[in-house]
Design a protein around this motif. Structure first.
Motif, PDB file in Angstrom:
ATOM      1  N   GLU A   1      -2.372   0.228  -8.398  1.00  0.00           N
ATOM      2  CA  GLU A   1      -1.604   0.844  -7.316  1.00  0.00           C
ATOM      3  C   GLU A   1      -0.293   0.101  -7.081  1.00  0.00           C
ATOM      4  OE1 GLU A   1      -0.107   1.581  -3.327  1.00  0.00           O
ATOM      5  OE2 GLU A   1      -0.974  -0.324  -4.023  1.00  0.00           O
TER       6      GLU A   1
ATOM      7  N   ALA B   1      -5.734   5.728  -9.634  1.00  0.00           N
ATOM      8  CA  ALA B   1      -4.614   4.798  -9.454  1.00  0.00           C
ATOM      9  C   ALA B   1      -3.813   4.669 -10.743  1.00  0.00           C
ATOM     10  CB  ALA B   1      -5.127   3.431  -9.006  1.00  0.00           C
TER      11      ALA B   1
ATOM     12  N   LEU C   1      -3.239   6.032  -2.135  1.00  0.00           N
ATOM     13  CA  LEU C   1      -2.637   6.988  -3.046  1.00  0.00           C
ATOM     14  C   LEU C   1      -1.893   8.060  -2.260  1.00  0.00           C
ATOM     15  CD1 LEU C   1      -5.538   7.563  -5.610  1.00  0.00           C
ATOM     16  CD2 LEU C   1      -3.593   6.002  -5.804  1.00  0.00           C
TER      17      LEU C   1
END
Length: 676
Positions: free
Chosen positions: A319, A356, A402
Motif C-alpha cells: 500500500e 494492495a 485502499l
C-alpha cells in the motif's frame, strides 16, 4: 462529603449539556456499590464536564474537589476514571484562553492540589500512576509539585509508575518557578539517560526534550533500542501514554522533526515481533505522508517487506508503494509477485494483499493490474470500497487503506479498452445512485477512450434517476450523435430540472450553443451563477461573452470556490486577464508558503491554461516544486496524489509562463534506487 455538595446550587451551574443539576446524582453513583453503574456514571460525568474540551465550565470547578476526594477513597470503584477526568480538566485549563476558563477554576485547583499530591502515596500503583499523570498535566509551578514527585521517586518500586513519575518530573521542572528542587530534578533526569532500564532511558529523553529539542536526534540509538525492546509493552500500563508498540513508536517519532529517515529506517530493521514490523511501516508511512525526500532511502526497505510472513505487513508495504506510485515503479515485479497473495487483513473490509498489489501496479500504470481490477469488479464485495472515503491530513500519520474501485480505474485511461466491460457491468449492477454516478464520472474522465460506452449511456438517458450522470459522461466523451442530442434536448426545456446540464451535454455531442445560453439565463440571479453553471460557462468560451459582467462581479466576490471558477470562466469567455489573473493568484498565494487547500489545484490549472499573462502567479509559485514537504489537504493515499497533482500543475504553469527558465531549474524529481 454528601452534605457539602448538597449545599452547592448545581442548577445554577452549567456544563456541556446545560444545567448541572444532574451532577450530584452522578457523583453519588460513582461511589455506589455496583462497579458497572459507577463506571457509567463516571463516563457521563466525563461527557458532561469535559466532552471534547475547549472550555472549563462552572460545573467542573464545583465538581473538582469531590472528584478528587472520591478518587482518594479505596472503595470507590470508578476512582481511576474520576482521576482521568481531573487529568483532562487540568490539562485543558492550561491551554484554553482566559475567556473560556471559569473564573473559579484556578482557586479550586490550588485547593485540590495537596490532595492530588497525597495520591502519589496511594496503596494502589495504578492510582499513583494516575496522580503522576494529573500532576504532569497541571499548570502548577514546579516549586509546588517537585518535592512530592522527588520523594515518591526515591521509594517507588512499580516499574510503570516510575515511568509516569519521570515524565511528570520533566513537565514539573519546566514550570517556573521551579524552586530549589528544579536543579535536582534536572540533574536526575540527565542521570536517567544512562539508567539500566531501556524504558527509563526513553522516558528521560521524553522528559528532557521540551527543554532540549536537539536531544532526541542525538540519542536515536537510545530511542530505537528502547522502542524495539520487549519491555516497551510496559508503556501500556502507564497513565500518561497507555500505548503499545505502535503508539510508543508514534509518540517517540514526534520528538524528531524534519525529513530525516534515520528513525524510520531503524524501525524497519527486521524484528521477530510482528507488531514491531507493522509499527516500522506505520512510521515510514507517517514520515512519507509529510515529506518527499525520505522515499529514496525508504523504498528498498519497503520493498523488502513484501515477502514478510505476516499478511498485514505485506499489505502495508504494498500500500505504501502504491502511495509513492511512479517512483516505486522499479519494484513493480516484486509487487506483481503478490497478485495471487490471498492473505487477508484483520479489518472490517478484509482487504487482501493481492488487492494492495493491484492498487500499487495501477499507480505505476502497469498493465498487470488490469486482470485484478476486472476480477474485483465482478465480485459483489471486495477490499476496494464502493464509496469514496476522505481522511484528514496529518503531517506524521498515514491511513493504510485502499481507494474505491472507481477511483482506481479512473486513473487508468491507457487501459480503458480492457476495463470498459467491467465498468459497464458496475453501472448495470449499481443499486445506489452514488455508485452509478461514480462510474459515469470515470467514463467522463476517460474521454474519447470511453466511446464504446455511448450506447449504454443512451439507455441511461431515459432513466429519470440516472440521466444526469449519463449526460455528464456523454459530455466528457464528446462523441457526436443524433440519438444523444435528441434525448438530451428533450430534457433541456424551460422548467426542467438540470436543464442547463442537459443543454450543455447536448452541445458537447454536436448540438448548438443557443439552448445552453437560454438555460443558463434561467440560473442567473442577483448573486450570479451557481458553481456548476460557472464550469459550463468556461466550457462555452466566447459563446458566453454576454455574461462578462456577472462573472466579473463574482470574480471579485468573497467565496473562494465561486471566485476561482468565475475568474476562470471570465477569462475563458472574454480573455480578460486583468481581472482573472489577480483573482486566481490570490487563491494560490498560500501555496508558496506550503499551505494547501482544495481550491488551489484548479486555480493553478486555470492559471497554467491562461499562460504568459499568469507570470505573476508563476513567479510567486516558482519554488513550490522544490519544496520537500508534501502539499495537499487530505490524508491516506489521496494526500500523495494531491501532492503529485499540485506539483505537476505548478510545473505546467512555470513552463507555460517561461519564468526566467525557472521551470527547468526548480524541478526536483525523486530518484528511486535501483531494484534488486
Amino acid at each position: 462529603m454528601w452534605g457539602e455538595w448538597d449545599t452547592v446550587d448545581w442548577a445554577a451551574l452549567r456544563h456541556n449539556y446545560g444545567s448541572a443539576e444532574d451532577v450530584p446524582g452522578l457523583l453519588r453513583r460513582c461511589a455506589g456499590p455496583d462497579p458497572q453503574d459507577a463506571e457509567r456514571a463516571a463516563d457521563d460525568l466525563l461527557n458532561n464536564l469535559f466532552h471534547q474540551g475547549g472550555w472549563i465550565c462552572s460545573a467542573a470547578t464545583a465538581a473538582l474537589p469531590y472528584l478528587v476526594r472520591l478518587a482518594a477513597a479505596p472503595d470507590v470503584p470508578s476512582r481511576r476514571t474520576l482521576l482521568g477526568i481531573v487529568s483532562r480538566l487540568v490539562s485543558e485549563a492550561g491551554q484554553v484562553a482566559e475567556q473560556w476558563l471559569d473564573p473559579g477554576w484556578p482557586t479550586a485547583w490550588e485547593r485540590a492540589l495537596p490532595e492530588v499530591l497525597a495520591l502519589l502515596d496511594a496503596a494502589d500503583p495504578a492510582v499513583r500512576r494516575d496522580a503522576a499523570d494529573v500532576i504532569g498535566s497541571c499548570p502548577s509551578p514546579g516549586e509546588l509539585t517537585l518535592p512530592a514527585l522527588l520523594r515518591r521517586w526515591e521509594v517507588e518500586e512499580d516499574a510503570a509508575t516510575r515511568l509516569d513519575l519521570v515524565l511528570a518530573l520533566g513537565a514539573a521542572a519546566l514550570r517556573e518557578p521551579s524552586g530549589e528542587h528544579g536543579a535536582a530534578a534536572g540533574a536526575l533526569l540527565r542521570e536517567l539517560l544512562d539508567a539500566p532500564e531501556a524504558q527509563t532511558r526513553l522516558a528521560a529523553v521524553h522528559a528532557i526534550a521540551p527543554a532540549d529539542p536537539g536531544l532526541p536526534a542525538q540519542r536515536i540509538g537510545l530511542l530505537l533500542e528502547a522502542v524495539r525492546d520487549p519491555g516497551v509493552e510496559l508503556w501500556q500500563h502507564t497513565s500518561t501514554v497507555e500505548s503499545g508498540v505502535q503508539g510508543v513508536h508514534h509518540w517517540t517519532a514526534a520528538l524528531l522533526t524534519g525529513p530525516s529517515p534515520a528513525f524510520a529506517l531503524g524501525l524497519l530493521d527486521d524484528h521477530p515481533d510482528v507488531e514491531q514490523r507493522i509499527g516500522g511501516l506505520a512510521r515510514a508511512g507517517g514520515l512519507l505522508a509529510g515529506w518527499r525526500s525520505p522515499a529514496t532511502a525508504l523504498l528498498p526497505r519497503l520493498a523488502a517487506r513484501l515477502d514478510d510472513p505476516a499478511a498485514e505487513v505485506r499489505f502495508r508495504a504494498a500500500e505504501l508503494l502504491a502511495c509513492l506510485g511512479p517512483v516505486a515503479a522499479p519494484y513493480a515485479d516484486e509487487v506483481a509477485a503478490l497478485l495471487g497473495d490471498a492473505g487477508v487483513r484483520d479489518t472490517r473490509r478484509g482487504e487482501t494483499v493481492a488487492e494492495a498489489a493491484v492498487w500499487a501496479l495501477a499507480r505505476m500504470n502497469d498493465p498487470r493490474c488490469v486482470p485484478g481490477l476486472i476480477e474485483a469488479g465482478a465480485r459483489p464485495r471486495s477490499g476496494f470500497a464502493s464509496n469514496s472515503a476522505h481522511y484528514p491530513r496529518s503531517a506524521d500519520w498515514h491511513y493504510p487503506v485502499l481507494p474505491a474501485l472507481h477511483e482506481v480505474v479512473g486513473h487508468l485511461p491507457d487501459h480503458a479498452g480492457l476495463l470498459l466491460p467491467m465498468v459497464l457491468g458496475r453501472l448495470d449492477a449499481a443499486a445506489e445512485l452514488h455508485v452509478l454516478r461514480s462510474y459515469c464520472d470515470v467514463l467522463a474522465d476517460w474521454g474519447p477512450a470511453a466511446e464504446p460506452a455511448v450506447p449504454h449511456l443512451l439507455g441511461l438517458l431515459e432513466d429519470d434517476r440516472a440521466w444526469t450522470a449519463a449526460a455528464t459522461a456523454l459530455a466528457g466523451i464528446g462523441t457526436p450523435g443524433g440519438a444523444a442530442r435528441e434525448l438530451l434536448s428533450a430534457r433541456s426545456r424551460p422548467g426542467d430540472a438540470h436543464a442547463e446540464l442537459a443543454a450543455w451535454a447536448c452541445w458537447k455531442v454536436g448540438g448548438e450553443p443557443g439552448p445552453v445560453l437560454e438555460a443558463l439565463d434561467r440560473t442567473l440571479t442577483a448573486d450570479g451563477f451557481p458553481r456548476p453553471a460557472l464550469r459550463i460557462l468556461a466550457d462555452l468560451g466566447a459563446h458566453a461573452a454576454r455574461y462578462a459582467d456577472p462573472l466579473r462581479m463574482m470574480a471579485a466576490g468573497t467565496g473562494a470556490w465561486p471566485r476561482v471558477e468565475a475568474a476562470h470562466a471570465l477569462w475563458a469567455v472574454t480573455g480578460d486577464t486583468e481581472t482573472a489573473v489577480p483573482a486566481l493568484t490570490n487563491a494560490v498565494r498560500g501555496l508558496a508558503e506550503g499551505a494547501s487547500l482544495p481550491v488551489m489545484l484548479p486555480a493553478v490549472r486555470h492559471l497554467a491554461r491562461i499562460g504568459p499573462a499568469a507570470r505573476p502567479a508563476a513567479r510567486l509559485l516558482h519554488e513550490v516544486p522544490a519544496r520537500d514537504q508534501r502539499l495537499g489537504s487530505s490524508g491516506g493515499w489521496r494526500g500523495f496524489l494531491e501532492d503529485e497533482s499540485i506539483r505537476a500543475a505548478v510545473e505546467e504553469l512555470l513552463e507555460a509562463c517561461d519564468v526566467e527558465g525557472l521551470a527547468s531549474r526548480v524541478r526536483a524529481p525523486l530518484t528511486p534506487p535501483a531494484a534488486g
